[in-house]
Motif scaffolding. Structure first.
Motif, mmCIF file in Angstrom:
data_model
loop_
_atom_site.group_PDB
_atom_site.id
_atom_site.type_symbol
_atom_site.label_atom_id
_atom_site.label_comp_id
_atom_site.label_asym_id
_atom_site.label_seq_id
_atom_site.Cartn_x
_atom_site.Cartn_y
_atom_site.Cartn_z
ATOM 1 N N PRO A 83 -0.898 -2.486 135.600
ATOM 2 C CA PRO A 83 -1.508 -3.697 135.058
ATOM 3 C C PRO A 83 -2.363 -3.480 133.816
ATOM 4 N N GLU A 84 -2.746 -2.234 133.552
ATOM 5 C CA GLU A 84 -3.479 -1.933 132.322
ATOM 6 C C GLU A 84 -3.301 -0.460 132.006
ATOM 7 N N GLY A 85 -3.520 -0.114 130.742
ATOM 8 C CA GLY A 85 -3.383 1.283 130.369
ATOM 9 C C GLY A 85 -3.295 1.459 128.867
ATOM 10 N N GLU A 86 -2.918 2.655 128.476
ATOM 11 C CA GLU A 86 -2.752 3.023 127.065
ATOM 12 C C GLU A 86 -1.265 3.317 126.851
ATOM 13 N N MET A 87 -0.618 2.504 126.021
ATOM 14 C CA MET A 87 0.798 2.704 125.711
ATOM 15 C C MET A 87 0.915 3.581 124.474
ATOM 16 N N ALA A 88 1.869 4.500 124.502
ATOM 17 C CA ALA A 88 2.169 5.354 123.357
ATOM 18 C C ALA A 88 3.674 5.238 123.109
ATOM 19 N N THR A 89 4.039 4.712 121.940
ATOM 20 C CA THR A 89 5.448 4.417 121.660
ATOM 21 C C THR A 89 5.933 5.176 120.443
ATOM 22 N N THR A 90 7.116 5.784 120.594
ATOM 23 C CA THR A 90 7.790 6.436 119.475
ATOM 24 C C THR A 90 9.036 5.626 119.138
ATOM 25 N N ALA A 91 9.454 5.698 117.878
ATOM 26 C CA ALA A 91 10.670 5.005 117.431
ATOM 27 C C ALA A 91 11.500 5.970 116.596
ATOM 28 N N LYS A 92 12.814 5.848 116.730
ATOM 29 C CA LYS A 92 13.729 6.712 115.983
ATOM 30 C C LYS A 92 14.910 5.883 115.483
ATOM 31 N N ILE A 93 15.270 6.102 114.215
ATOM 32 C CA ILE A 93 16.459 5.457 113.657
ATOM 33 C C ILE A 93 17.656 6.298 114.057
ATOM 34 N N LEU A 94 18.515 5.744 114.912
ATOM 35 C CA LEU A 94 19.701 6.481 115.350
ATOM 36 C C LEU A 94 20.771 6.517 114.279
ATOM 37 N N GLY A 95 20.848 5.471 113.471
ATOM 38 C CA GLY A 95 21.852 5.460 112.423
ATOM 39 C C GLY A 95 21.796 4.199 111.595
ATOM 40 N N ILE A 96 22.437 4.284 110.424
ATOM 41 C CA ILE A 96 22.593 3.140 109.526
ATOM 42 C C ILE A 96 24.073 3.095 109.176
ATOM 43 N N TRP A 97 24.733 2.001 109.518
ATOM 44 C CA TRP A 97 26.171 1.890 109.319
ATOM 45 C C TRP A 97 26.519 0.728 108.402
ATOM 46 N N ASP A 98 27.612 0.890 107.694
ATOM 47 C CA ASP A 98 28.095 -0.113 106.746
ATOM 48 C C ASP A 98 28.978 -1.123 107.472
ATOM 49 N N MET A 99 28.549 -2.366 107.508
ATOM 50 C CA MET A 99 29.324 -3.444 108.120
ATOM 51 C C MET A 99 29.955 -4.332 107.052
ATOM 52 N N LYS A 100 29.944 -3.895 105.818
ATOM 53 C CA LYS A 100 30.441 -4.633 104.650
ATOM 54 C C LYS A 100 29.572 -5.859 104.357
ATOM 55 N N LEU A 145 24.002 -2.169 109.464
ATOM 56 C CA LEU A 145 23.537 -2.171 110.844
ATOM 57 C C LEU A 145 22.612 -0.982 111.037
ATOM 58 N N VAL A 146 21.368 -1.265 111.436
ATOM 59 C CA VAL A 146 20.390 -0.219 111.708
ATOM 60 C C VAL A 146 20.126 -0.235 113.211
ATOM 61 N N VAL A 147 20.251 0.923 113.847
ATOM 62 C CA VAL A 147 19.983 1.026 115.277
ATOM 63 C C VAL A 147 18.738 1.889 115.461
ATOM 64 N N ILE A 148 17.762 1.312 116.172
ATOM 65 C CA ILE A 148 16.478 1.973 116.418
ATOM 66 C C ILE A 148 16.260 2.030 117.920
ATOM 67 N N GLU A 149 15.839 3.199 118.398
ATOM 68 C CA GLU A 149 15.493 3.345 119.806
ATOM 69 C C GLU A 149 14.017 3.678 119.928
ATOM 70 N N THR A 150 13.394 3.162 120.979
ATOM 71 C CA THR A 150 11.986 3.453 121.241
ATOM 72 C C THR A 150 11.820 3.987 122.654
ATOM 73 N N GLU A 151 10.746 4.727 122.847
ATOM 74 C CA GLU A 151 10.309 5.155 124.172
ATOM 75 C C GLU A 151 8.824 4.887 124.271
ATOM 76 N N THR A 152 8.423 4.299 125.400
ATOM 77 C CA THR A 152 7.012 3.991 125.625
ATOM 78 C C THR A 152 6.532 4.694 126.883
ATOM 79 N N ALA A 153 5.444 5.422 126.751
ATOM 80 C CA ALA A 153 4.771 6.044 127.889
ATOM 81 C C ALA A 153 3.450 5.314 128.091
#
Length: 161
Positions: free
Chosen positions: A91-108, A112-120
């Motif tokens: 119900p309460e706490g300290e969140m620590a989140t990282t983000a990473k760009i997995l890739g950038i692809w050409d859709m013409k 398309l940018v895909v980003i993944e995150t993890e939260t502890a």
């Protein structure tokens, strides 16, 4: 400003955000919580946290890393998202989140940018998210198409739920 394709693979964080029972209760109210949902709204006993709360700490890191690509955010379309609850949020706490760009692809028609995150929360992995963001009119740079696993189609033999 053109899209910086070299940012694929970049990671940021962790970005820290404290939260309290009030934050999770307001989130539940924002999603339509009412008298039938008191377990998500009251402070005594401490509220349960909706599983989708994992998107909240991801916003800042996602947009911070997306800005590093030089993307024109006016053209941004949120095209898909996945949220995984690894363990319930306290119900309460300290969140620590990282983000990473997995890739950038050409859709013409766009990039398309895909980003993944993890939260502890308090040091315990709690949630993962995956964001597929289409940047309209920023494609056509001659890059590869996205992998097949990113191209989803609804099943032909099923009605939407």
């Amino acid at each position: 400003m053109s899209l910086d394709l070299t940012t694929a693979g970049h990671q940021i964080g962790p970005i820290h955000q404290p939260y309290t029972w009030r934050d999770v209760a307001l989130y539940a109210i924002g999603l339509g919580g009412g008298t039938a949902d008191l377990k998500y709204l009251l402070d005594d006993p401490p509220p349960q946290v909706l599983p989708t709360y994992g998107v909240i700490p991801a916003f800042d890191p996602v947009f911070e890393i997306l800005n590093q690509t030089g993307a024109n955010l006016v053209t941004l379309l949120h095209s898909a998202q996945r949220t995984e609850l690894v363990c319930p949020f306290p119900p309460e706490g300290e969140m620590a989140t990282t983000a990473k760009i997995l890739g950038i692809w050409d859709m013409k028609v766009g990039a398309l940018v895909v980003i993944e995150t993890e939260t502890a929360v308090n040091g315990v992995l709690t949630a993962r998210t995956s964001w597929q963001l289409l940047l309209r009119k920023q494609g056509g740079f001659g890059g590869p198409r996205p992998p097949a696993l990113l191209r989803t189609k609804p099943p032909a033999d099923c009605e939407p739920a």
